[in-house]
Write a protein that holds these residues in place. Sequence first.
Motif, short mmCIF file in Angstrom:
data_model
loop_
_atom_site.label_atom_id
_atom_site.label_comp_id
_atom_site.label_asym_id
_atom_site.label_seq_id
_atom_site.Cartn_x
_atom_site.Cartn_y
_atom_site.Cartn_z
N ILE A 13 0.85 -1.20 0.00
CA ILE A 13 0.00 0.00 0.00
C ILE A 13 0.88 1.25 0.00
CG2 ILE A 13 -1.67 1.36 1.32
CD1 ILE A 13 -2.86 -1.23 2.36
N ALA A 14 0.69 2.11 -1.00
CA ALA A 14 1.43 3.37 -1.06
C ALA A 14 0.62 4.45 -0.35
CB ALA A 14 1.68 3.76 -2.51
N LEU A 15 1.32 5.47 0.16
CA LEU A 15 0.60 6.56 0.81
C LEU A 15 -0.36 7.25 -0.16
CD1 LEU A 15 2.64 5.97 3.08
CD2 LEU A 15 2.75 8.44 3.49
N ALA A 16 -0.03 7.20 -1.47
CA ALA A 16 -0.92 7.77 -2.48
C ALA A 16 -2.23 7.00 -2.58
CB ALA A 16 -0.21 7.78 -3.83
N ASP A 17 -2.23 5.72 -2.12
CA ASP A 17 -3.44 4.88 -2.19
C ASP A 17 -4.37 5.07 -1.00
OD1 ASP A 17 -2.33 3.76 -4.49
OD2 ASP A 17 -1.33 2.17 -3.34
N ILE A 18 -3.86 5.65 0.08
CA ILE A 18 -4.62 5.67 1.33
C ILE A 18 -5.91 6.48 1.23
CG2 ILE A 18 -4.54 6.37 3.77
CD1 ILE A 18 -1.62 5.48 3.79
N PRO A 19 -5.97 7.61 0.49
CA PRO A 19 -7.26 8.30 0.35
C PRO A 19 -8.35 7.41 -0.24
CG PRO A 19 -5.48 9.74 -0.32
CD PRO A 19 -4.86 8.40 -0.10
N GLN A 26 5.23 17.41 1.11
CA GLN A 26 6.04 18.34 1.90
C GLN A 26 6.95 17.58 2.85
OE1 GLN A 26 3.74 21.27 3.97
NE2 GLN A 26 5.52 22.29 4.85
N ALA A 27 6.47 16.45 3.38
CA ALA A 27 7.29 15.63 4.28
C ALA A 27 8.22 14.70 3.50
CB ALA A 27 6.39 14.81 5.19
N GLY A 28 8.08 14.65 2.17
CA GLY A 28 8.93 13.81 1.34
C GLY A 28 8.61 12.34 1.43
N ILE A 29 7.35 11.99 1.69
CA ILE A 29 7.00 10.57 1.89
C ILE A 29 5.85 10.12 0.99
CG2 ILE A 29 7.80 10.57 4.28
CD1 ILE A 29 4.89 10.86 5.19
N TYR A 30 5.44 10.93 0.02
CA TYR A 30 4.25 10.60 -0.77
C TYR A 30 4.43 9.31 -1.57
CZ TYR A 30 0.12 11.30 -3.68
OH TYR A 30 -1.10 11.17 -4.31
N GLU A 31 5.65 9.03 -1.98
CA GLU A 31 5.90 7.82 -2.78
C GLU A 31 6.20 6.59 -1.91
OE1 GLU A 31 5.42 8.05 -5.93
OE2 GLU A 31 5.16 10.23 -5.84
N MET A 32 6.15 6.77 -0.60
CA MET A 32 6.51 5.66 0.30
C MET A 32 5.48 4.54 0.22
SD MET A 32 7.45 5.97 4.35
CE MET A 32 5.78 6.03 4.97
N VAL A 33 5.96 3.29 0.28
CA VAL A 33 5.11 2.11 0.20
C VAL A 33 5.24 1.33 1.51
CG1 VAL A 33 4.62 -0.04 -1.03
CG2 VAL A 33 5.37 2.00 -2.30
N LEU A 34 4.11 0.94 2.08
CA LEU A 34 4.12 0.24 3.36
C LEU A 34 4.54 -1.23 3.17
CD1 LEU A 34 0.78 1.56 4.91
CD2 LEU A 34 3.10 2.49 5.14
N GLY A 35 5.14 -1.76 4.22
CA GLY A 35 5.45 -3.20 4.27
C GLY A 35 6.75 -3.60 3.64
N ASN A 36 7.29 -2.82 2.72
CA ASN A 36 8.53 -3.23 2.05
C ASN A 36 9.73 -2.69 2.84
OD1 ASN A 36 7.12 -4.41 -0.10
ND2 ASN A 36 6.90 -2.42 -1.11
N GLN A 37 10.14 -3.43 3.85
CA GLN A 37 11.23 -2.98 4.72
C GLN A 37 12.57 -3.34 4.11
OE1 GLN A 37 10.90 -1.70 8.10
NE2 GLN A 37 8.72 -1.42 7.81
#
Length: 486
Positions: free
Chosen positions: A378-384, A475-486
């Motif tokens: 899940i990407a932060l862009a998908d959360i909305p 603004q926080a530089g995390i919009y492209e971040m994807v959850l779970g992929n550590q």
Amino acid sequence: MVLRPPRLFERTILAIALIVSFYAFVLIVSGGLFYISYLIFSWAHNGLLLAKVGLPCIAIGGTILWSAIPRFGRFLPPGLRLTQEKHPKLFEQIASVAQAVNQRPPKEVYLIPNVNAWVGERGGIMGIGSRRIMGIGMPLLQTLSVSEFRAVLAHEFGHYYGGDTKLTPWIYKTRTSIARTIQSLEEGILHIVFQVYGKLFLRITHAISRYQEYVADEVAARVESAQALASGLQKIHAASLAYNPFWQNEFLPALNAGYLPPYAEGFKCFMSNDNIHNAMMTSVEKELAATSTSPYDTHPSLRERLQALGSNLILEEEIPAITLLDEIPLVEKELFVALNEEAGKNLQVVHWASIGESVYLPMWKGMEKRYKSILEGIALADIPDIAGAPREFIRKIELVENRQLSVNSGYLYAKQIIAAAISVKLVHKGWCISAMPGEAVKLTNQDNEFEPFKAINDLFEKKITIVAWREMCQQAGIYEMVLGNQ
């Protein structure tokens, strides 16, 4: 020297009469039922009458009698017992106020985890040979100044001087006896009779309790200061509103995780938060606007008490009453050992700045691990999209939980799981956690800060738009971040 208040004798006689009348009523009713049974057993030769009337009369009479017998429990220390040797400044104030009210100081003083102070008597028989005890809340000491605390002490000694501590335990025991009796009786005429009596007893004894508070306030105003007491009462009302959220949401999670952050300091920090402080002041204003007191209230309203004192002044900050305790970190540790010896001894002392790493991060990691299968990719862009139509995500949560969730629980789970996963991901990327009391949980790096739990809640509750979410994350530089992929 404080003069005895008017109506003290009448009040005492009324309270005693109410207590005696209840037990006399119980004896009359149960005795009457036993006598009816006796007559039936002595004169009736009808087995059906014996079974339907005689035995039930014995059973009901015995139930009433047993329920009404007062219970005398063993006294359990309510907190940490303080000593004059360790806390001379506190005991100096107690002794000074006791002398001003012309009362003996308590034999035992306990530090308790409440925004409260109280006095009582324990031991002895019918008040003879009993010992005086006092409870003082550590959050109360953090809330009040020394002058306000002295006024509160004078109020409590007013209960000693008015004889309240001898009457109140019997009123309470009688009140619980009435409640037990009502609970033990099935619906019927006796249940209604005792219920009516119980309501009458509550109305009258609570009116007595309110009068006791007025008298104790008058004592405090005479020997200390009406202004100091008025200021203290308002602060206590406000702090009482804040204490339960502080305990439940800030302090208890740390305790449950085995950590002991600064207790009094944390409560002070919590109350100083602008949102919390404004809510506290709003509550005081509403209470001051209240026009009446319920006949079942044990205390007069804040407005009535301030009107009787002739003051609603809040004093400027003076010396905090918490300074009357010595070695506060040690006292806090001893307090929680006294409350739960086994758990208290194992508590690890930490500062609030470490709570995020010590308490919250392990919780978030556990949550992220449990729901990894539904978070992966899940990407932060998908959360909305999830926030706009969360039912499918909640269904996946239910599969992991193997149970169906209510609508509210499902939304809460979804928000908490996503925010926890974002937090874990940010920490993995080197962000730091800030979780000070009263503040929203923040994650920060050198250039940015992000409040994941607040942001996710606002997104789900439609308090922010999709565009605002994207801008916040970019603004926080995390919009492209994807959850779970550590």
